[in-house]
Design a protein around this motif. Structure first.
Motif, short mmCIF file in Angstrom:
data_model
loop_
_atom_site.label_atom_id
_atom_site.label_comp_id
_atom_site.label_asym_id
_atom_site.label_seq_id
_atom_site.Cartn_x
_atom_site.Cartn_y
_atom_site.Cartn_z
N TYR A 56 0.86 -1.18 0.00
CA TYR A 56 0.00 0.00 0.00
C TYR A 56 0.90 1.24 0.00
O TYR A 56 2.06 1.17 0.39
CB TYR A 56 -1.00 -0.02 1.17
CG TYR A 56 -0.41 0.05 2.55
CD1 TYR A 56 -0.21 1.27 3.18
CD2 TYR A 56 -0.07 -1.11 3.24
CE1 TYR A 56 0.32 1.34 4.46
CE2 TYR A 56 0.46 -1.05 4.51
CZ TYR A 56 0.65 0.18 5.11
OH TYR A 56 1.18 0.25 6.38
N ASP A 68 -13.24 6.72 -11.46
CA ASP A 68 -14.59 6.87 -10.90
C ASP A 68 -14.68 7.81 -9.71
O ASP A 68 -15.77 8.14 -9.27
CB ASP A 68 -15.17 5.49 -10.53
CG ASP A 68 -14.35 4.77 -9.48
OD1 ASP A 68 -13.12 4.95 -9.44
OD2 ASP A 68 -14.94 4.00 -8.70
N VAL A 77 -9.22 6.59 -1.52
CA VAL A 77 -9.40 5.45 -2.44
C VAL A 77 -9.54 4.15 -1.66
O VAL A 77 -10.46 3.36 -1.89
CB VAL A 77 -8.22 5.34 -3.43
CG1 VAL A 77 -8.35 4.08 -4.29
CG2 VAL A 77 -8.11 6.57 -4.31
N LEU A 78 -8.61 3.92 -0.71
CA LEU A 78 -8.65 2.67 0.05
C LEU A 78 -9.94 2.54 0.87
O LEU A 78 -10.55 1.48 0.92
CB LEU A 78 -7.44 2.55 0.96
CG LEU A 78 -6.11 2.27 0.29
CD1 LEU A 78 -4.99 2.22 1.31
CD2 LEU A 78 -6.16 0.96 -0.49
N HIS A 80 -12.81 4.08 0.30
CA HIS A 80 -13.94 3.93 -0.64
C HIS A 80 -14.07 2.47 -1.09
O HIS A 80 -15.16 1.90 -1.08
CB HIS A 80 -13.74 4.85 -1.84
CG HIS A 80 -14.86 4.77 -2.82
ND1 HIS A 80 -14.87 3.89 -3.88
CD2 HIS A 80 -16.03 5.46 -2.89
CE1 HIS A 80 -15.98 4.03 -4.57
NE2 HIS A 80 -16.70 4.98 -3.99
N ARG A 81 -12.95 1.88 -1.49
CA ARG A 81 -12.97 0.48 -1.96
C ARG A 81 -13.34 -0.46 -0.81
O ARG A 81 -14.08 -1.43 -1.00
CB ARG A 81 -11.62 0.09 -2.56
CG ARG A 81 -11.21 0.91 -3.78
CD ARG A 81 -12.26 0.89 -4.88
NE ARG A 81 -11.76 1.47 -6.11
CZ ARG A 81 -12.29 2.52 -6.72
NH1 ARG A 81 -13.35 3.11 -6.21
NH2 ARG A 81 -11.78 2.98 -7.85
N MET A 84 -17.02 -0.27 -0.40
CA MET A 84 -17.71 -1.03 -1.45
C MET A 84 -17.70 -2.52 -1.12
O MET A 84 -18.73 -3.20 -1.26
CB MET A 84 -17.04 -0.79 -2.81
CG MET A 84 -17.29 0.58 -3.38
SD MET A 84 -16.37 0.91 -4.92
CE MET A 84 -16.86 -0.46 -5.95
N LEU A 85 -16.54 -3.04 -0.69
CA LEU A 85 -16.45 -4.46 -0.33
C LEU A 85 -17.32 -4.78 0.87
O LEU A 85 -17.94 -5.85 0.93
CB LEU A 85 -15.00 -4.84 -0.05
CG LEU A 85 -14.11 -4.96 -1.27
CD1 LEU A 85 -12.64 -5.05 -0.87
CD2 LEU A 85 -14.52 -6.17 -2.10
#
Length: 148
Positions: A56, A68, A77-78, A80-81, A84-85
């Protein structure tokens, strides 16, 4: 992605001390620099999957261009992802563990990542249950006083 041990997976972790005890069994101590993305389910148990992510970025505040998301920080970013997961797997909150070799003291990079991720979680309205350091001798929890 790693599946959790069934007996550990069914423990209700309604206090951070209980979560810390389970992470000490699962993660034990640091082997390398990586971040563990974990989740809590609606029962208050550690959910699947447990996801280690090595390599990372060094600086959580570096700005990157993401198709996006636009221009955002690495931490954004981390998180947000991770959010989502969390939704895709049906979990209710996120747990982060920052694995790195060294002592159990809170280092500058631990503080920077923990602060940036807490801020990103708040901005994105992602429930961040807790953050931990996995160090050479074991696991310790990062409390807001450690990084704010």
């Amino acid at each position: 992605m790693t599946k959790t041990n069934n007996s550990l997976k069914d423990r209700v972790l309604d206090h951070d001390d209980k979560l810390l005890d389970v992470l000490r069994v699962l993660l034990q101590c640091a082997n390398q620099r990586q971040m563990w993305l974990m989740f809590m389910d609606d029962r208050g148990c550690l959910g699947d999957p447990l996801m280690p992510m090595n390599d990372y970025p060094d600086d959580p505040n570096d700005v990157v261009e993401i198709d996006d998301l636009g221009s955002v920080t690495e931490a954004h970013v981390l998180m947000h992802r991770g959010g989502m997961l969390r939704e895709l797997t049906g979990n209710v909150s996120v747990v982060l563990a920052w694995e790195r070799l060294g002592p159990d003291t809170v280092m500058k990079s631990d503080r920077e990542w923990a602060r940036a991720m807490a801020e990103a979680a708040q901005l994105l309205d992602i429930p961040l249950r807790a953050q931990f350091i996995v160090h050479s001798q074991g696991v310790r929890q990062l409390h807001p006083d450690d990084y704010l």
